[in-house]
Design a protein around this motif. Sequence first.
Motif, PDB file in Angstrom:
ATOM      1  N   ASP A   1     122.571 -45.472  20.464  1.00 18.26           N
ATOM      2  CA  ASP A   1     123.499 -45.674  19.356  1.00 18.26           C
ATOM      3  C   ASP A   1     123.778 -47.171  19.171  1.00 18.26           C
ATOM      4  OD1 ASP A   1     124.705 -45.558  21.888  1.00 18.26           O
ATOM      5  OD2 ASP A   1     126.692 -45.178  21.030  1.00 18.26           O
TER       6      ASP A   1
ATOM      7  N   ILE B   1     131.242 -54.312  15.458  1.00 19.32           N
ATOM      8  CA  ILE B   1     131.667 -55.653  15.870  1.00 19.32           C
ATOM      9  C   ILE B   1     131.459 -56.633  14.714  1.00 19.32           C
ATOM     10  CG2 ILE B   1     131.197 -57.582  17.454  1.00 19.32           C
ATOM     11  CD1 ILE B   1     130.560 -55.588  19.638  1.00 19.32           C
TER      12      ILE B   1
ATOM     13  N   GLY C   1     134.838 -60.695  15.349  1.00 20.07           N
ATOM     14  CA  GLY C   1     134.157 -59.891  16.362  1.00 20.07           C
ATOM     15  C   GLY C   1     132.966 -60.604  16.991  1.00 20.07           C
TER      16      GLY C   1
ATOM     17  N   SER D   1     126.601 -53.596  29.228  1.00 20.86           N
ATOM     18  CA  SER D   1     127.612 -52.532  29.322  1.00 20.86           C
ATOM     19  C   SER D   1     128.862 -52.910  28.538  1.00 20.86           C
ATOM     20  CB  SER D   1     128.018 -52.294  30.778  1.00 20.86           C
ATOM     21  OG  SER D   1     126.895 -51.991  31.548  1.00 20.86           O
TER      22      SER D   1
ATOM     23  N   ILE E   1     128.087 -52.552  24.781  1.00 17.09           N
ATOM     24  CA  ILE E   1     128.027 -51.152  24.338  1.00 17.09           C
ATOM     25  C   ILE E   1     129.440 -50.576  24.235  1.00 17.09           C
ATOM     26  CG2 ILE E   1     127.259 -48.830  24.992  1.00 17.09           C
ATOM     27  CD1 ILE E   1     124.816 -50.234  26.369  1.00 17.09           C
ATOM     28  N   LYS E   2     130.239 -50.838  25.274  1.00 19.90           N
ATOM     29  CA  LYS E   2     131.611 -50.299  25.265  1.00 19.90           C
ATOM     30  C   LYS E   2     132.419 -50.866  24.104  1.00 19.90           C
ATOM     31  CE  LYS E   2     131.903 -49.878  30.240  1.00 19.90           C
ATOM     32  NZ  LYS E   2     132.391 -50.720  31.348  1.00 19.90           N
ATOM     33  N   ALA E   3     132.281 -52.176  23.883  1.00 14.91           N
ATOM     34  CA  ALA E   3     133.063 -52.814  22.812  1.00 14.91           C
ATOM     35  C   ALA E   3     132.642 -52.273  21.452  1.00 14.91           C
ATOM     36  CB  ALA E   3     132.878 -54.330  22.862  1.00 14.91           C
TER      37      ALA E   3
ATOM     38  N   ARG F   1     131.263 -49.386  20.753  1.00 10.79           N
ATOM     39  CA  ARG F   1     131.696 -47.989  20.597  1.00 10.79           C
ATOM     40  C   ARG F   1     133.189 -47.904  20.334  1.00 10.79           C
ATOM     41  NH1 ARG F   1     128.320 -45.421  25.565  1.00 10.79           N
ATOM     42  NH2 ARG F   1     126.275 -45.353  24.542  1.00 10.79           N
ATOM     43  N   ALA F   2     133.935 -48.751  21.036  1.00 10.69           N
ATOM     44  CA  ALA F   2     135.388 -48.715  20.856  1.00 10.69           C
ATOM     45  C   ALA F   2     135.751 -49.114  19.429  1.00 10.69           C
ATOM     46  CB  ALA F   2     136.059 -49.643  21.864  1.00 10.69           C
ATOM     47  N   LEU F   3     135.049 -50.105  18.897  1.00 12.13           N
ATOM     48  CA  LEU F   3     135.359 -50.552  17.542  1.00 12.13           C
ATOM     49  C   LEU F   3     134.901 -49.529  16.501  1.00 12.13           C
ATOM     50  CD1 LEU F   3     134.735 -54.380  17.764  1.00 12.13           C
ATOM     51  CD2 LEU F   3     136.905 -53.215  17.363  1.00 12.13           C
TER      52      LEU F   3
ATOM     53  N   ASP G   1     134.955 -46.391  16.967  1.00  8.55           N
ATOM     54  CA  ASP G   1     136.016 -45.406  17.098  1.00  8.55           C
ATOM     55  C   ASP G   1     137.236 -45.829  16.279  1.00  8.55           C
ATOM     56  OD1 ASP G   1     136.433 -42.978  18.426  1.00  8.55           O
ATOM     57  OD2 ASP G   1     137.893 -43.939  19.747  1.00  8.55           O
ATOM     58  N   GLU G   2     137.583 -47.075  16.431  1.00  7.34           N
ATOM     59  CA  GLU G   2     138.739 -47.643  15.745  1.00  7.34           C
ATOM     60  C   GLU G   2     138.545 -47.578  14.222  1.00  7.34           C
ATOM     61  OE1 GLU G   2     141.556 -48.841  16.732  1.00  7.34           O
ATOM     62  OE2 GLU G   2     142.172 -49.853  14.872  1.00  7.34           O
TER      63      GLU G   2
ATOM     64  N   SER H   1     138.428 -43.962  12.831  1.00  7.09           N
ATOM     65  CA  SER H   1     139.692 -43.224  12.790  1.00  7.09           C
ATOM     66  C   SER H   1     140.721 -43.894  11.882  1.00  7.09           C
ATOM     67  CB  SER H   1     140.251 -43.019  14.204  1.00  7.09           C
ATOM     68  OG  SER H   1     140.301 -44.241  14.881  1.00  7.09           O
TER      69      SER H   1
ATOM     70  N   ASP I   1     128.388 -40.548  14.648  1.00 13.41           N
ATOM     71  CA  ASP I   1     128.986 -39.604  15.604  1.00 13.41           C
ATOM     72  C   ASP I   1     130.343 -39.066  15.142  1.00 13.41           C
ATOM     73  OD1 ASP I   1     126.811 -39.894  17.146  1.00 13.41           O
ATOM     74  OD2 ASP I   1     127.771 -41.000  18.776  1.00 13.41           O
TER      75      ASP I   1
ATOM     76  N   ILE J   1     126.625 -45.840  31.357  1.00 13.81           N
ATOM     77  CA  ILE J   1     127.799 -46.062  30.520  1.00 13.81           C
ATOM     78  C   ILE J   1     128.251 -44.727  29.984  1.00 13.81           C
ATOM     79  CG2 ILE J   1     128.684 -47.203  28.458  1.00 13.81           C
ATOM     80  CD1 ILE J   1     126.016 -49.044  29.176  1.00 13.81           C
TER      81      ILE J   1
ATOM     82  N   ILE K   1     133.895 -42.168  25.160  1.00 18.15           N
ATOM     83  CA  ILE K   1     135.095 -42.989  25.291  1.00 18.15           C
ATOM     84  C   ILE K   1     135.917 -42.888  24.014  1.00 18.15           C
ATOM     85  CG2 ILE K   1     134.145 -44.643  26.942  1.00 18.15           C
ATOM     86  CD1 ILE K   1     134.077 -46.458  24.273  1.00 18.15           C
ATOM     87  N   LYS K   2     135.524 -41.912  23.192  1.00 13.17           N
ATOM     88  CA  LYS K   2     136.281 -41.722  21.952  1.00 13.17           C
ATOM     89  C   LYS K   2     137.703 -41.270  22.257  1.00 13.17           C
ATOM     90  CE  LYS K   2     132.206 -40.434  19.562  1.00 13.17           C
ATOM     91  NZ  LYS K   2     131.440 -39.283  19.179  1.00 13.17           N
ATOM     92  N   LYS K   3     138.555 -41.480  21.258  1.00  8.79           N
ATOM     93  CA  LYS K   3     139.945 -41.031  21.346  1.00  8.79           C
ATOM     94  C   LYS K   3     140.678 -41.609  22.562  1.00  8.79           C
ATOM     95  CE  LYS K   3     139.214 -38.701  17.724  1.00  8.79           C
ATOM     96  NZ  LYS K   3     138.775 -39.922  17.055  1.00  8.79           N
TER      97      LYS K   3
ATOM     98  N   LYS L   1     141.718 -50.833  21.463  1.00  6.46           N
ATOM     99  CA  LYS L   1     140.509 -50.963  22.272  1.00  6.46           C
ATOM    100  C   LYS L   1     139.748 -52.238  21.968  1.00  6.46           C
ATOM    101  CE  LYS L   1     138.699 -48.349  25.389  1.00  6.46           C
ATOM    102  NZ  LYS L   1     137.850 -48.952  26.392  1.00  6.46           N
TER     103      LYS L   1
ATOM    104  N   GLU M   1     138.731 -55.327  24.097  1.00  2.00           N
ATOM    105  CA  GLU M   1     137.522 -55.484  24.905  1.00  2.00           C
ATOM    106  C   GLU M   1     136.750 -56.747  24.616  1.00  2.00           C
ATOM    107  OE1 GLU M   1     135.932 -53.446  27.082  1.00  2.00           O
ATOM    108  OE2 GLU M   1     136.679 -51.405  26.795  1.00  2.00           O
ATOM    109  N   ILE M   2     136.723 -57.137  23.340  1.00  2.00           N
ATOM    110  CA  ILE M   2     135.904 -58.292  23.049  1.00  2.00           C
ATOM    111  C   ILE M   2     136.756 -59.539  22.800  1.00  2.00           C
ATOM    112  CG2 ILE M   2     133.891 -57.061  22.179  1.00  2.00           C
ATOM    113  CD1 ILE M   2     135.046 -57.933  19.357  1.00  2.00           C
TER     114      ILE M   2
END
Lengths: 341, 224
Positions: free
Chosen positions: A13, A172, A178, A232, A235-237, A239-241, A243-244, A247, A287, B132, B136-138, B143, B146-147
Amino acid sequence: MSEWYTNDGKDSDVVLSTKACIVRNIKGYNFMPRLDDKECQSLLETIDKAIDKDVYVGGNASNIDKNTILKLTRLQILGREASQMANPERKAFYYNDDVSLSVAVGAGEHLTVKAMAAGHDISVYKKAEEAVLDLESKLDIAFSENYGFLTSNVRLAGTGLKVLYTVSLPAISKTEGGIAALSQRVGQYEWSIYPFAERGEIADSDVYIIASVNTLGVTEDEVLKRGEMLISDVIKAERALRDEIASSKKDQSADIYGRSYGTLRYANMISRSEALQDLGWLRLYHDYDDTGDINISWNTINKLTMDILWEPEAPTRKNSQSVASQKFRAQGIRKILKGAD
Amino acid sequence: MRCERCGKELTNRIIKINGVTYCENCARLMGYDRFLKDPSDLLGNPFSPLDQIASSLMQMSELDFGNSTLTCPKCGMTLREFENEGRVGCIECYNTFNDNIVREMFKQQGNSEYAGRLPAQSADTDVKTAEIPQEIKKEAPGKQKEIEVTEKNEAPTKEEQEKAPAGKSGKGLTLEQLMKADLGMLSDEDLEKGIKVAADAEEYKLASRLRDELKGRKEGEGNV
Ligand SMILES: [Zn+2]
Ligand SMILES: [Zn+2]
């Protein structure tokens, strides 16, 4: 045999591909910028003898036909820069059956060994190392205890190793500041990030390359470990964004997602940047789409993204905006999406 | 050289921030305006923070190309060509341009000591593709922290210029120097003289190592 980039990869993704490149030079020959044509022929012959013909096909670049050049471009062995095939008699390319492993001769350094995998997959290092070890055992490699493996480009001297993750970061990129924040984070790891663009081009997508920098003062192991920590984080950052954004701006995101898919699926002409922008939105909201109306896999999104980024039919951007190439591109995308429906 | 953000070819000014190269436009877009000032403005301004002055000076020194006519005796590469292209022409160039190469390396790397593997030896690495978690949703909002990076836009602080490796040693090497020498770095001439020095001292093992090195270079065929 399937082509490497169409395989399912991990974390696809965000991560389009992982690559490890190792460069080496042969003792007794000047480096490429100072190697005369006669010596270059001798170098090509010496290396050709060392290449394991059970693993690789290919050979002198002047014997590679046009269709194979297009294929090798699409499969990311050759860059899209047309200059890559300048002086073909001074170059050779060898590659394995799914083109995930290749040896380029005369492309900057005497030897450039490249291993590639779809998605996030650091095992490419071992694969490249194995191929290089085989060549090191057969050839007399330029090496110094102080500087490690000697290279024409002094910024590669040492391990001669570059690890590259190609990532697509729509969330990002769309977040104010970002990319700037990400650049700083990457810098803290002593790695680099740059947009996917070639000489003289304007970056027009949210695809970036995250690449290792240091070849001295670090072991191969340290480079890989840092890279894995960094990717890592990325990827996490991302995905988190996503999500943000998905939503907090649900309706807008869902709307652009549907429109982007519609454009890609049904457009008769599409420019490179528009296609890449649309694919960025598909990626961002993929997703989160709960309508079930749009059926597209990560694999398809990634294949389309890479096909357009490495578009072999448009080796320079000059013709890639013409009506003919916009039509050609749109038809290619429609065909793939129709098949995925 | 091109901008690492937009990919545009850099024509006049090169702005380096945290090791990343930007064009003027991108540097401005990313809020790095203070790096865009003319270095002389900063020097004339008594209130300029020290790090700004230091970073400007570093930018200037990066653009300060030597005009030496130093030329590699083996391949004919000149220092100017090397500085323009960042590429050397042969192994001997590493001896000829030793100081300049080290400076070039420092631009990119904090440390110029080789730490990688030896030829034909596998690197000792056990790195596996990091796991990973997909889900990690919701999670809690905010969040995007993170960056966010708390540090300010510090200029690169890589000026801990360590001493250049003391590889170079002029005319003929002593036996002791030869014993410790990194053979790959010796010039053909040093090797030839070295073979004689080693043979005179009845250090035949060393002499034959030197001869092999020299032979390998001349034949260039390796042991294929
Ligand atoms: Zn720029
Ligand atoms: Zn030279």
